[in-house]
Design a protein around this motif. Structure first.
Motif, PDB file in Angstrom:
ATOM      1  N   ASN A   1      56.970  17.499  17.717  1.00  0.00           N
ATOM      2  CA  ASN A   1      57.368  16.670  16.571  1.00  0.00           C
ATOM      3  C   ASN A   1      57.792  15.270  17.002  1.00  0.00           C
ATOM      4  OD1 ASN A   1      56.838  18.793  14.836  1.00  0.00           O
ATOM      5  ND2 ASN A   1      58.962  19.518  14.820  1.00  0.00           N
ATOM      6  N   ALA A   2      58.334  15.162  18.197  1.00  0.00           N
ATOM      7  CA  ALA A   2      58.740  13.850  18.701  1.00  0.00           C
ATOM      8  C   ALA A   2      57.540  12.954  18.974  1.00  0.00           C
ATOM      9  CB  ALA A   2      59.574  14.015  19.965  1.00  0.00           C
ATOM     10  N   HIS A   3      56.361  13.549  19.107  1.00  0.00           N
ATOM     11  CA  HIS A   3      55.128  12.792  19.379  1.00  0.00           C
ATOM     12  C   HIS A   3      54.128  12.943  18.232  1.00  0.00           C
ATOM     13  CE1 HIS A   3      56.165  11.957  23.636  1.00  0.00           C
ATOM     14  NE2 HIS A   3      56.774  13.125  23.573  1.00  0.00           N
ATOM     15  N   GLU A   4      54.639  13.236  17.050  1.00  0.00           N
ATOM     16  CA  GLU A   4      53.779  13.503  15.903  1.00  0.00           C
ATOM     17  C   GLU A   4      52.867  12.329  15.568  1.00  0.00           C
ATOM     18  OE1 GLU A   4      54.237  15.539  11.473  1.00  0.00           O
ATOM     19  OE2 GLU A   4      55.988  14.697  12.478  1.00  0.00           O
ATOM     20  N   ALA A   5      53.378  11.114  15.710  1.00  0.00           N
ATOM     21  CA  ALA A   5      52.569   9.933  15.394  1.00  0.00           C
ATOM     22  C   ALA A   5      51.375   9.818  16.338  1.00  0.00           C
ATOM     23  CB  ALA A   5      53.428   8.673  15.466  1.00  0.00           C
TER      24      ALA A   5
ATOM     25  N   SER B   1      46.258  20.299  19.350  1.00  0.00           N
ATOM     26  CA  SER B   1      47.012  21.536  19.126  1.00  0.00           C
ATOM     27  C   SER B   1      46.341  22.708  19.830  1.00  0.00           C
ATOM     28  CB  SER B   1      47.126  21.827  17.622  1.00  0.00           C
ATOM     29  OG  SER B   1      48.022  20.930  16.994  1.00  0.00           O
ATOM     30  N   GLN B   2      45.015  22.699  19.855  1.00  0.00           N
ATOM     31  CA  GLN B   2      44.303  23.726  20.615  1.00  0.00           C
ATOM     32  C   GLN B   2      44.488  23.538  22.115  1.00  0.00           C
ATOM     33  OE1 GLN B   2      40.427  25.251  19.342  1.00  0.00           O
ATOM     34  NE2 GLN B   2      40.397  23.676  17.761  1.00  0.00           N
ATOM     35  N   ALA B   3      44.541  22.284  22.544  1.00  0.00           N
ATOM     36  CA  ALA B   3      44.653  21.999  23.978  1.00  0.00           C
ATOM     37  C   ALA B   3      45.921  22.584  24.581  1.00  0.00           C
ATOM     38  CB  ALA B   3      44.606  20.486  24.216  1.00  0.00           C
ATOM     39  N   VAL B   4      46.995  22.620  23.799  1.00  0.00           N
ATOM     40  CA  VAL B   4      48.263  23.138  24.323  1.00  0.00           C
ATOM     41  C   VAL B   4      48.551  24.558  23.852  1.00  0.00           C
ATOM     42  CG1 VAL B   4      49.244  20.827  24.500  1.00  0.00           C
ATOM     43  CG2 VAL B   4      49.643  22.169  22.414  1.00  0.00           C
ATOM     44  N   GLY B   5      47.697  25.129  23.017  1.00  0.00           N
ATOM     45  CA  GLY B   5      47.922  26.479  22.529  1.00  0.00           C
ATOM     46  C   GLY B   5      48.825  26.552  21.325  1.00  0.00           C
TER      47      GLY B   5
ATOM     48  N   THR C   1      51.580  13.369  29.815  1.00  0.00           N
ATOM     49  CA  THR C   1      52.610  14.042  30.610  1.00  0.00           C
ATOM     50  C   THR C   1      53.446  14.988  29.770  1.00  0.00           C
ATOM     51  OG1 THR C   1      52.705  12.096  32.050  1.00  0.00           O
ATOM     52  CG2 THR C   1      54.533  13.673  32.193  1.00  0.00           C
ATOM     53  N   TRP C   2      53.807  14.567  28.571  1.00  0.00           N
ATOM     54  CA  TRP C   2      54.698  15.387  27.754  1.00  0.00           C
ATOM     55  C   TRP C   2      54.047  16.691  27.299  1.00  0.00           C
ATOM     56  CZ3 TRP C   2      53.352  16.678  22.758  1.00  0.00           C
ATOM     57  CH2 TRP C   2      52.386  15.890  22.128  1.00  0.00           C
TER      58      TRP C   2
END
Length: 390
Positions: free
Chosen positions: A92-96, A121-125, A173-174
């Motif tokens: 959510n902190a990187h939503e933009a 979203s798929q890339a991180v599961g 990185t995040w």
């Protein structure tokens, strides 16, 4: 124990003796609901266990080991259990960023963001397949495989990896600390008896020598498509002797050029990194026939744009005299070169799983019979796994 109204004549005390069990009953019911709900959520959101190379003596895999080499899968589960809330806070902190058209990773790597089939979203599961979506894939693949087998036709699914699957360390990185298994891992985890060819590990290994994907394109490069096809050919060789022997393509050199998919978003190519294999001996010429057009002979390294399919090709002197039906999407465009060189006759059709109009999805069995194909290969871009067949 009953919660019925008491028969006339029984005392209020007797009535209250029964009512005192109501909280216990409610607690039991709520516990059951929570248990069932937790099971469902766990099945949908929890990633599968890491995939290991199966023991040939006990493996229940439908295809031989060459079709699914051991592939490292993270054992982290950041989107389930006690870690889910913290992972959501990071996201959510990187939503933009993930809501923009593209997102910049490390070292100049650029990726499609969530506007493309929830790509990040798929890339991180974070976006996994639901039980319904997994069921649709399993049903489609099983029924198609069985119907084709009844006609003596081999069937394979190849999931063309997203570049974040091969170059995971180049994601922002995040994202690194919130990355877990994704939809492909789910499908492989429940699909030991499905005809799936996993080409991730060969692409990762080849990337140590030459890039198989470009920083500024979402597709595998010409070289990457060749590596992917070589892995497919190794599987076909091991599984179906009737195909003959498909030889791996071995270029004499690999050149770098520019194929920038993200230039319109303000990303310039700092250095050419789109890899193209070169051969001392020219590839065989191909006769290509598009719909409502006369056949034309094209150089062997001419790719067939998937947007121009359906189309057929004929390559006299190809490695195998078998006929193949290739059903795919934009990743098939580059791989078409190697398919044409490998099979004397090939038919190319787009799967359209990502299309809004599901009626455009092809009847695979009917097409295979009509084209006289004895092999069917279905290629699906990894991010399109969230669009299971209708």
């Amino acid at each position: 124990m009953s919660l019925r109204e008491l028969p006339p004549g029984q005392s209020n005390l007797s009535r209250w003796r029964h009512v005192r069990y109501v909280p216990l009953v409610i607690l039991v019911i709520l516990s059951l609901i929570a248990g069932v709900g937790g099971f469902i959520v766990g099945r949908v959101n929890a990633g599968p266990a890491p995939i290991a190379s199966p023991d040939p003596d006990v493996s229940d895999y439908l295809l031989p080991d060459e079709c699914h080499p051991a592939t490292e899968v993270t054992d982290a589960r950041p989107w389930s259990g006690g870690e889910a809330a913290a992972s959501a806070a990071v996201w959510n902190a990187h939503e933009a960023e993930v809501g923009a058209p593209v997102i910049e990773g490390q070292d100049g790597w650029v990726f499609w963001s969530d506007i493309q089939s929830e790509n990040m979203s798929q890339a991180v599961g974070r976006r996994l397949l639901s039980n319904t979506e997994l069921g649709r894939w399993t049903k489609y693949l099983t029924e198609t495989q069985e119907a084709l087998a009844a006609e003596g036709i081999e069937f394979y699914l190849v999931v063309a990896p997203a570049k974040w699957e091969i170059y995971t360390d180049e994601l922002p990185t995040w994202m690194q600390d919130v990355r877990g298994p994704g939809p492909l891992d789910q499908l492989l985890g429940v699909g030991a008896d499905l005809p799936i060819i996993d080409v991730r590990q060969p692409l990762r290994e080849a990337s140590a020598e030459y890039q198989t994907y470009s920083r500024l394109n979402s597709h595998w490069s010409d070289y990457g498509s060749m590596v992917g096809w070589n892995a497919i050919a190794a599987c076909l060789n091991a599984n179906d002797s009737s195909v003959g022997t498909l030889s791996a393509f071995e270029p004499s050199s690999v050149e770098n050029t520019v194929f920038n998919e993200f230039e319109s978003y303000g990303f310039a190519s700092e250095s050419p990194d789109w890899t193209v294999p070169r051969f001392d001996t020219p590839l065989l010429e191909v006769e290509r026939t598009l719909v409502d057009e006369e056949p034309e002979v094209v150089p062997g390294d001419s790719m067939l744009d998937s947007s121009k399919t359906p189309a057929t090709t004929s390559t006299p002197g190809a490695q195998s005299d078998s006929s193949v039906l290739m059903i795919g999407d934009s990743f098939t465009t580059l791989m078409s070169v190697w398919v044409q060189q490998s099979f004397e006759n090939a038919t190319f059709v787009r799967h359209n799983f990502d299309a809004a109009d599901t009626s455009t999805q092809p009847d695979v069995v009917a097409l295979a019979k009509e084209s006289g194909s004895n092999i069917v290969i279905l290629e699906v871009t990894q991010r399109f796994l969230t669009h299971p067949p209708a």
